[in-house]
Design a protein around this motif. Structure first.
Motif, PDB file in Angstrom:
ATOM      1  N   ALA A 144      -7.533  -0.197 -19.972  1.00 52.08           N
ATOM      2  CA  ALA A 144      -8.045  -0.528 -18.762  1.00 52.08           C
ATOM      3  C   ALA A 144      -8.845  -1.663 -19.483  1.00 52.08           C
ATOM      4  CB  ALA A 144      -9.614  -0.111 -19.328  1.00 52.08           C
ATOM      5  N   ASN A 145      -8.853  -2.484 -20.483  1.00 49.64           N
ATOM      6  CA  ASN A 145      -9.478  -4.078 -21.008  1.00 49.64           C
ATOM      7  C   ASN A 145     -10.657  -4.168 -20.216  1.00 49.64           C
ATOM      8  OD1 ASN A 145      -7.094  -4.535 -22.138  1.00 49.64           O
ATOM      9  ND2 ASN A 145      -6.168  -5.455 -20.442  1.00 49.64           N
ATOM     10  N   SER A 146     -11.819  -3.158 -20.500  1.00 49.93           N
ATOM     11  CA  SER A 146     -12.592  -3.325 -20.170  1.00 49.93           C
ATOM     12  C   SER A 146     -13.946  -3.199 -21.711  1.00 49.93           C
ATOM     13  CB  SER A 146     -13.274  -2.292 -19.184  1.00 49.93           C
ATOM     14  OG  SER A 146     -14.261  -1.989 -19.264  1.00 49.93           O
ATOM     15  N   PRO A 147     -15.034  -4.181 -21.911  1.00 50.82           N
ATOM     16  CA  PRO A 147     -15.824  -3.817 -23.121  1.00 50.82           C
ATOM     17  C   PRO A 147     -16.766  -2.278 -22.867  1.00 50.82           C
ATOM     18  CG  PRO A 147     -16.093  -6.118 -21.999  1.00 50.82           C
ATOM     19  CD  PRO A 147     -14.703  -5.229 -21.237  1.00 50.82           C
ATOM     20  N   ALA A 148     -16.689  -1.830 -21.986  1.00 46.47           N
ATOM     21  CA  ALA A 148     -17.767  -0.733 -21.582  1.00 46.47           C
ATOM     22  C   ALA A 148     -16.970   0.407 -21.786  1.00 46.47           C
ATOM     23  CB  ALA A 148     -18.531  -0.238 -20.037  1.00 46.47           C
ATOM     24  N   LEU A 149     -15.468   0.551 -21.229  1.00 46.85           N
ATOM     25  CA  LEU A 149     -14.599   1.850 -21.842  1.00 46.85           C
ATOM     26  C   LEU A 149     -13.926   1.683 -22.526  1.00 46.85           C
ATOM     27  CD1 LEU A 149     -13.038   1.899 -18.544  1.00 46.85           C
ATOM     28  CD2 LEU A 149     -14.362   2.705 -18.813  1.00 46.85           C
ATOM     29  N   SER A 150     -14.325   0.263 -23.627  1.00 47.50           N
ATOM     30  CA  SER A 150     -13.655   0.328 -25.140  1.00 47.50           C
ATOM     31  C   SER A 150     -15.051   0.857 -26.092  1.00 47.50           C
ATOM     32  CB  SER A 150     -13.297  -1.453 -25.756  1.00 47.50           C
ATOM     33  OG  SER A 150     -12.117  -1.654 -24.894  1.00 47.50           O
ATOM     34  N   ALA A 151     -15.748   0.619 -25.452  1.00 48.29           N
ATOM     35  CA  ALA A 151     -17.485   0.952 -26.456  1.00 48.29           C
ATOM     36  C   ALA A 151     -17.515   3.000 -26.103  1.00 48.29           C
ATOM     37  CB  ALA A 151     -18.984   0.594 -26.011  1.00 48.29           C
ATOM     38  N   ILE A 152     -17.086   3.647 -25.408  1.00 52.91           N
ATOM     39  CA  ILE A 152     -16.743   4.830 -25.121  1.00 52.91           C
ATOM     40  C   ILE A 152     -15.452   5.153 -26.212  1.00 52.91           C
ATOM     41  CG2 ILE A 152     -15.610   6.506 -23.584  1.00 52.91           C
ATOM     42  CD1 ILE A 152     -17.043   4.983 -21.483  1.00 52.91           C
ATOM     43  N   ALA A 153     -14.507   4.659 -26.195  1.00 52.34           N
ATOM     44  CA  ALA A 153     -12.986   4.425 -26.690  1.00 52.34           C
ATOM     45  C   ALA A 153     -13.531   4.692 -28.607  1.00 52.34           C
ATOM     46  CB  ALA A 153     -11.894   3.667 -26.189  1.00 52.34           C
ATOM     47  N   ASP A 154     -14.643   3.762 -28.557  1.00 51.02           N
ATOM     48  CA  ASP A 154     -15.167   3.103 -30.359  1.00 51.02           C
ATOM     49  C   ASP A 154     -15.361   4.542 -30.255  1.00 51.02           C
ATOM     50  OD1 ASP A 154     -13.224   1.185 -30.757  1.00 51.02           O
ATOM     51  OD2 ASP A 154     -15.472  -0.077 -29.894  1.00 51.02           O
TER      52      ASP A 154
END
Length: 112
Positions: free
Chosen positions: A42-52
């Protein structure tokens, strides 16, 4: 990823969690991997934080660390609830429900 695919993924996750953590555990690894792939795409920092945080959860599940699982579920519940605020109309309610379900699962582990 299309909105309908993401909504289907939300539905599947909610259904898996409705039976409780013990019933969701066998499919957790594959479910987590699928979500990490979706969220990173999704190329979204907020969603990348969820992925992490999902990766942290998978590690905790693999190690059987109930305290860390609870902490990760709580963090995921908070992040998911926040993400619902900017979600599309078809996903907003499901994300709020998922956030609440994750937070409740975290609390159930703390009291177990």
């Amino acid at each position: 990823m299309s909105a309908s695919t993401s909504t289907s993924q939300l539905d599947a996750t909610l259904q898996a969690l409705q039976g409780g953590l013990s019933q969701a555990a066998p499919a957790a690894g594959g479910n987590i991997d699928s979500w990490v792939s979706t969220l990173n795409g999704a190329n979204s920092p907020a969603l990348s934080a969820i992925a992490d945080e999902l990766k942290n959860l998978k590690t905790a599940i693999g190690g059987g660390d109930a305290s860390q699982i609870s902490k990760s579920l709580s963090t995921l519940g908070e992040h998911t609830t926040k993400a619902a605020a900017s979600a599309t109309d078809d996903a907003k309610d499901k994300l709020q429900q998922l956030g609440q379900t994750l937070s409740q699962a975290a609390k159930s582990l703390q009291s177990a």
